[in-house]
Design a protein around this motif. Structure first.
Motif, PDB file in Angstrom:
ATOM      1  N   PHE A  47       0.837  -1.203   0.000  1.00 21.71           N
ATOM      2  CA  PHE A  47       0.000   0.000   0.000  1.00 21.71           C
ATOM      3  C   PHE A  47       0.870   1.251   0.000  1.00 21.71           C
ATOM      4  CE2 PHE A  47      -2.146   3.450   2.225  1.00 21.71           C
ATOM      5  CZ  PHE A  47      -3.358   3.517   1.556  1.00 21.71           C
ATOM      6  N   ILE A  48       1.882   1.272   0.854  1.00 20.06           N
ATOM      7  CA  ILE A  48       2.778   2.433   0.934  1.00 20.06           C
ATOM      8  C   ILE A  48       3.553   2.607  -0.369  1.00 20.06           C
ATOM      9  CG2 ILE A  48       4.721   3.470   2.149  1.00 20.06           C
ATOM     10  CD1 ILE A  48       2.176   3.377   3.784  1.00 20.06           C
ATOM     11  N   ALA A  49       4.055   1.507  -0.898  1.00 20.59           N
ATOM     12  CA  ALA A  49       4.839   1.577  -2.134  1.00 20.59           C
ATOM     13  C   ALA A  49       4.000   2.089  -3.302  1.00 20.59           C
ATOM     14  CB  ALA A  49       5.420   0.199  -2.465  1.00 20.59           C
ATOM     15  N   THR A  50       2.717   1.711  -3.336  1.00 26.89           N
ATOM     16  CA  THR A  50       1.828   2.123  -4.429  1.00 26.89           C
ATOM     17  C   THR A  50       1.372   3.557  -4.294  1.00 26.89           C
ATOM     18  OG1 THR A  50       1.012  -0.153  -4.657  1.00 26.89           O
ATOM     19  CG2 THR A  50      -0.339   1.612  -5.609  1.00 26.89           C
ATOM     20  N   HIS A  51       0.955   3.964  -3.093  1.00 24.51           N
ATOM     21  CA  HIS A  51       0.374   5.290  -2.889  1.00 24.51           C
ATOM     22  C   HIS A  51       1.393   6.352  -2.482  1.00 24.51           C
ATOM     23  CE1 HIS A  51      -3.131   2.593  -2.580  1.00 24.51           C
ATOM     24  NE2 HIS A  51      -3.828   3.622  -3.010  1.00 24.51           N
ATOM     25  N   TYR A  52       2.510   5.914  -1.908  1.00 27.99           N
ATOM     26  CA  TYR A  52       3.525   6.877  -1.450  1.00 27.99           C
ATOM     27  C   TYR A  52       4.913   6.379  -1.847  1.00 27.99           C
ATOM     28  CZ  TYR A  52      -0.394   8.442   1.374  1.00 27.99           C
ATOM     29  OH  TYR A  52      -1.626   8.883   1.786  1.00 27.99           O
ATOM     30  N   PRO A  53       5.160   6.286  -3.139  1.00 28.63           N
ATOM     31  CA  PRO A  53       6.466   5.782  -3.592  1.00 28.63           C
ATOM     32  C   PRO A  53       7.604   6.653  -3.063  1.00 28.63           C
ATOM     33  CG  PRO A  53       5.265   6.865  -5.388  1.00 28.63           C
ATOM     34  CD  PRO A  53       4.300   6.710  -4.263  1.00 28.63           C
ATOM     35  N   GLY A  54       8.608   6.000  -2.549  1.00 27.43           N
ATOM     36  CA  GLY A  54       9.759   6.725  -2.015  1.00 27.43           C
ATOM     37  C   GLY A  54       9.664   7.019  -0.531  1.00 27.43           C
ATOM     38  N   LEU A  55       8.487   6.818   0.058  1.00 35.13           N
ATOM     39  CA  LEU A  55       8.331   7.070   1.491  1.00 35.13           C
ATOM     40  C   LEU A  55       8.959   5.921   2.279  1.00 35.13           C
ATOM     41  CD1 LEU A  55       6.960   8.892   3.694  1.00 35.13           C
ATOM     42  CD2 LEU A  55       5.072   7.244   3.655  1.00 35.13           C
ATOM     43  N   PRO A  56       9.917   6.229   3.141  1.00 37.13           N
ATOM     44  CA  PRO A  56      10.535   5.161   3.940  1.00 37.13           C
ATOM     45  C   PRO A  56       9.490   4.490   4.837  1.00 37.13           C
ATOM     46  CG  PRO A  56      11.808   7.195   4.066  1.00 37.13           C
ATOM     47  CD  PRO A  56      10.500   7.545   3.424  1.00 37.13           C
ATOM     48  N   VAL A  57       9.491   3.181   4.863  1.00 36.35           N
ATOM     49  CA  VAL A  57       8.531   2.437   5.679  1.00 36.35           C
ATOM     50  C   VAL A  57       9.279   1.653   6.752  1.00 36.35           C
ATOM     51  CG1 VAL A  57       6.743   0.680   5.709  1.00 36.35           C
ATOM     52  CG2 VAL A  57       6.932   2.203   3.750  1.00 36.35           C
ATOM     53  N   LYS A  58       8.922   1.925   8.006  1.00 36.44           N
ATOM     54  CA  LYS A  58       9.497   1.177   9.117  1.00 36.44           C
ATOM     55  C   LYS A  58       8.358   0.596   9.922  1.00 36.44           C
ATOM     56  CE  LYS A  58      12.972   1.294  12.763  1.00 36.44           C
ATOM     57  NZ  LYS A  58      14.016   2.097  13.437  1.00 36.44           N
ATOM     58  N   ILE A  59       8.311  -0.739  10.006  1.00 35.50           N
ATOM     59  CA  ILE A  59       7.249  -1.423  10.735  1.00 35.50           C
ATOM     60  C   ILE A  59       7.860  -2.167  11.915  1.00 35.50           C
ATOM     61  CG2 ILE A  59       5.373  -3.097  10.589  1.00 35.50           C
ATOM     62  CD1 ILE A  59       5.332  -2.608   7.559  1.00 35.50           C
ATOM     63  N   HIS A  60       7.435  -1.806  13.117  1.00 37.03           N
ATOM     64  CA  HIS A  60       7.909  -2.476  14.326  1.00 37.03           C
ATOM     65  C   HIS A  60       6.924  -3.590  14.683  1.00 37.03           C
ATOM     66  CE1 HIS A  60      10.650   0.950  15.305  1.00 37.03           C
ATOM     67  NE2 HIS A  60       9.702   1.649  14.699  1.00 37.03           N
ATOM     68  N   THR A  61       7.439  -4.785  14.911  1.00 39.47           N
ATOM     69  CA  THR A  61       6.602  -5.892  15.354  1.00 39.47           C
ATOM     70  C   THR A  61       7.094  -6.386  16.705  1.00 39.47           C
ATOM     71  OG1 THR A  61       6.156  -6.609  13.073  1.00 39.47           O
ATOM     72  CG2 THR A  61       5.746  -8.196  14.819  1.00 39.47           C
ATOM     73  N   PHE A  62       6.165  -6.442  17.660  1.00 35.70           N
ATOM     74  CA  PHE A  62       6.504  -6.911  19.000  1.00 35.70           C
ATOM     75  C   PHE A  62       5.620  -8.103  19.350  1.00 35.70           C
ATOM     76  CE2 PHE A  62       7.854  -2.514  18.924  1.00 35.70           C
ATOM     77  CZ  PHE A  62       9.069  -2.535  19.594  1.00 35.70           C
ATOM     78  N   TYR A  63       6.191  -9.048  20.068  1.00 36.95           N
ATOM     79  CA  TYR A  63       5.458 -10.243  20.501  1.00 36.95           C
ATOM     80  C   TYR A  63       5.202 -10.118  22.003  1.00 36.95           C
ATOM     81  CZ  TYR A  63       6.949 -11.937  15.970  1.00 36.95           C
ATOM     82  OH  TYR A  63       7.167 -12.068  14.608  1.00 36.95           O
ATOM     83  N   ALA A  64       3.934 -10.141  22.381  1.00 33.67           N
ATOM     84  CA  ALA A  64       3.591  -9.951  23.782  1.00 33.67           C
ATOM     85  C   ALA A  64       2.259 -10.622  24.097  1.00 33.67           C
ATOM     86  CB  ALA A  64       3.514  -8.459  24.102  1.00 33.67           C
TER      87      ALA A  64
END
Length: 267
Positions: A197-214
């Motif tokens: 979604f980010i790549a298609t609608h906001y090309p060039g926008l850095p994407v950082k996704i944090h995943t935590f297990y809790a």
């Protein structure tokens, strides 16, 4: 950008005003200061005198606040109303087509949540406009990024555009946080969809996704906040009926009093 700011002239509300000034931006920014007078008296004559006094005090304090920011390029509007604060502010934000409500609060726990936090909680429940809750210890100048907490649910999709647009306007970075509470292969699919979604609608926008297990979302978000202090945390709050509120505690409402960072609640 039009920001509604409930103000009672306490240090907390004035700190929230600093946030509003920082976020409104220099381009077409407007801040509407709203002071709601809530009072109950036994006698009509007593009420009349007290109301007049409270209006005069509020008008004086509003004027002093405006003078402090008179050199700002922002447009300031002041409104004094009588009624219930949460209802009055929510209705005003809707009628004035506000972009955001910003309000200060103090952390609380246990029975204090019901007593101290009633206005904040009720406003979140009643508002159709996003609400930014600013803890007393937060400093607008230290905020570096906006982090949207996701569960990869369908209702969250409409918030992503809003958050990215605001992060650009505020000149802050944007990141995403996901807490996985059980082994679920669909989580990986959700992350891939977000990246696409980010790549298609906001090309060039850095994407950082944090995943935590809790074990719980709150525990996972605590882990994120331990590593990321200078952030505005964004959460999506779905309105629940009375019975659902009684039977199931809202994770978003809990975070309002649990978090030491500004919390933006999307409604």
């Amino acid at each position: 950008m039009k920001i509604i700011l409930p103000i009672d002239f306490s240090d907390n509300s004035l700190n929230a005003l600093e946030f509003a000034v920082a976020l409104a931006g220099k381009r077409d920014g407007e801040i509407i200061l709203v002071h709601v007078i809530e009072a109950v008296f036994d006698f009509a004559s007593q009420a009349s005198v007290a109301m007049e006094s409270m209006h005069n005090d509020a008008e004086s304090l509003m004027q002093k606040t405006r003078v402090k920011y008179q050199d700002s390029t922002l447009k300031f509007t002041t409104i004094i109303k009588e009624g219930t604060a949460s209802i009055s502010v929510a209705r005003l934000a809707r009628e004035m087509n506000a972009t955001l409500i910003v309000m200060g609060t103090q952390g609380a726990s246990g029975i204090k949540v019901a007593l101290i936090g009633s206005t904040t909680i009720n406003l979140i429940k009643e508002s159709s406009v996003p609400v930014l809750v600013v803890p007393a210890e937060s400093n607008a100048a230290e905020i570096r990024k906006v982090a949207l907490a996701l569960e990869f649910a369908t209702h969250e999709e409409k918030f992503i555009d809003w958050v990215i647009d605001m992060s650009k306007r505020w000149e802050r970075g944007v990141e995403f946080v996901h807490v996985q509470t059980a082994n679920d292969f669909e989580e990986e699919t959700g992350i891939k969809k977000l990246e696409n979604f980010i790549a298609t609608h906001y090309p060039g926008l850095p994407v950082k996704i944090h995943t935590f297990y809790a074990k719980t979302p709150i525990e996972g978000l605590d882990q994120f906040l331990e590593e990321n202090e200078n952030v505005i945390l964004v959460m999506c709050h779905q309105h629940k009926n009375l019975w659902e509120q009684v039977l199931s505690r809202s994770q978003t409402i809990e975070m309002v009093f649990h978090s030491k960072v500004p919390l933006l609640v999307m409604t």
